[in-house]
Design an enzyme around this catalytic site. Structure first.
Site, PDB file in Angstrom:
ATOM      1  N   ARG A  30       0.851  -1.125  -0.049  1.00  0.00           N
ATOM      2  CA  ARG A  30       0.065   0.038   0.055  1.00  0.00           C
ATOM      3  C   ARG A  30       0.683   1.327   0.232  1.00  0.00           C
ATOM      4  O   ARG A  30       1.843   1.473   0.703  1.00  0.00           O
ATOM      5  CB  ARG A  30      -1.038   0.108   1.248  1.00  0.00           C
ATOM      6  CG  ARG A  30      -0.518   0.084   2.583  1.00  0.00           C
ATOM      7  CD  ARG A  30      -0.437  -1.410   3.217  1.00  0.00           C
ATOM      8  NE  ARG A  30      -1.086  -2.089   3.123  1.00  0.00           N
ATOM      9  CZ  ARG A  30      -2.090  -2.450   3.773  1.00  0.00           C
ATOM     10  NH1 ARG A  30      -2.442  -1.992   4.810  1.00  0.00           N
ATOM     11  NH2 ARG A  30      -2.932  -3.633   3.494  1.00  0.00           N
TER      12      ARG A  30
ATOM     13  N   ASP B   3      -3.539   3.950  10.462  1.00  0.00           N
ATOM     14  CA  ASP B   3      -4.255   3.252  11.558  1.00  0.00           C
ATOM     15  C   ASP B   3      -4.626   4.172  12.644  1.00  0.00           C
ATOM     16  O   ASP B   3      -3.625   4.401  13.476  1.00  0.00           O
ATOM     17  CB  ASP B   3      -3.614   2.005  11.583  1.00  0.00           C
ATOM     18  CG  ASP B   3      -3.729   1.165  10.519  1.00  0.00           C
ATOM     19  OD1 ASP B   3      -4.839   1.107   9.505  1.00  0.00           O
ATOM     20  OD2 ASP B   3      -3.156   0.078  10.465  1.00  0.00           O
TER      21      ASP B   3
HETATM   22  N1  PH2 Z   1       0.880  -3.238   7.731  1.00  0.00           N
HETATM   23  C1  PH2 Z   1       0.115  -4.258   7.590  1.00  0.00           C
HETATM   24  C2  PH2 Z   1       0.472  -5.526   7.142  1.00  0.00           C
HETATM   25  N2  PH2 Z   1       2.082  -5.546   7.522  1.00  0.00           N
HETATM   26  N3  PH2 Z   1       4.045  -4.840   7.841  1.00  0.00           N
HETATM   27  C3  PH2 Z   1       4.705  -3.874   8.226  1.00  0.00           C
HETATM   28  N4  PH2 Z   1       6.235  -3.867   8.268  1.00  0.00           N
HETATM   29  N5  PH2 Z   1       4.398  -2.462   8.421  1.00  0.00           N
HETATM   30  C4  PH2 Z   1       2.976  -2.315   8.050  1.00  0.00           C
HETATM   31  O1  PH2 Z   1       2.666  -1.176   8.606  1.00  0.00           O
HETATM   32  C5  PH2 Z   1       2.343  -3.311   7.973  1.00  0.00           C
HETATM   33  C6  PH2 Z   1       2.712  -4.462   7.831  1.00  0.00           C
HETATM   34  C7  PH2 Z   1      -1.402  -3.974   7.525  1.00  0.00           C
HETATM   35  O2  PH2 Z   1      -1.611  -2.774   7.482  1.00  0.00           O
HETATM   36 MG    MG Z   2      -2.466  -1.414   8.851  1.00  0.00          MG
HETATM   37 MG    MG Z   3      -5.344   0.387   7.719  1.00  0.00          MG
END
Ligand code: PH2
Ligand code: MG
Ligand code: MG
Length: 191
Positions: A106, A111
């Site tokens: 993404r 969040d």
């Molecule tokens: N976000 C996720 C799934 N995995 N891994 C890392 N290292 N950083 C993230 O922000 C992240 C993820 C789902 O939002």
């Molecule tokens: Mg997330």
């Molecule tokens: Mg999210």
């Protein structure tokens, strides 16, 4: 201000903590965009942002490393309104959500982690759970969160962010040393 909550006009101003992540496109610019947008929100003040961390993806194999950070802010928006605004910022950063694709790469993920002056507000609604349900298990959240709020107590687990991080085996391993800081807080002027 007395013993009551911080007020702006007659509106309640509360703290919130937001996780930022990107592993697609110009990751650093995506996070910088998010911080500029959050800082420009009405009735909201960006207080602090951790340094950026490059982190191993917790995701299907083959994804790029993420850049992650955590920001703290103060807002009169409700948790629901703040979440809606964050999702809108994701969309403007080119975030695409495809049906049934969980944890795909993404451009920007924002969040909402914790809400309320001591992070203690609990919400369980479709689309919004507070505290964020996976907060205590994720090094890529706890490492930057411990930079901005090490003593905040998780309202369900009853342990501080520092304690949660200490209890996560190998947390630092997947979070490479802190990188640049995109936001330097302006010191409060003495009243
Ligand atoms: N976000 C996720 C799934 N995995 N891994 C890392 N290292 N950083 C993230 O922000 C992240 C993820 C789902 O939002
Ligand atoms: Mg997330
Ligand atoms: Mg999210």
């Amino acid at each position: 201000m007395g013993a009551g909550r911080a007020r702006e006009g007659s509106l309640l101003r509360q703290r919130a903590w937001v996780a930022l992540g990107s592993n697609l496109g110009d990751r650093q610019e995506n996070l910088a965009f998010a911080l500029r947008e959050i800082a420009a929100l009405p009735s909201t003040r960006l207080l602090e942002c951790s340094p950026l961390y490059e982190t191993d993806p917790v995701a299907p194999v083959g994804q790029r490393l993420y850049l992650n950070a955590v920001a703290s802010l103060e807002t009169v928006l409700s948790p629901q309104a703040l979440l809606g605004t964050l999702l809108e910022i994701e969309r403007r950063a080119g975030r695409e959500r495809k049906q049934g694709e969980r944890w795909s790469a993404r451009t920007l993920d924002l969040d909402l982690l914790l809400f309320g002056d001591s992070g203690g507000i609990r919400i369980d609604e479709p689309g919004l759970r507070l505290p964020h349900p996976r907060l205590a298990e994720r090094a890529f959240v706890l490492v930057p969160l411990s930079d901005v709020a090490p003593d905040l107590v998780h309202p369900e687990v009853g342990r501080t962010v520092r304690e949660l991080l200490g209890a996560l085996p190998g947390a630092e391993a997947g979070c490479h040393p802190p990188g640049v800081r995109l936001f330097e807080p302006v010191p409060e002027r003495p009243k």
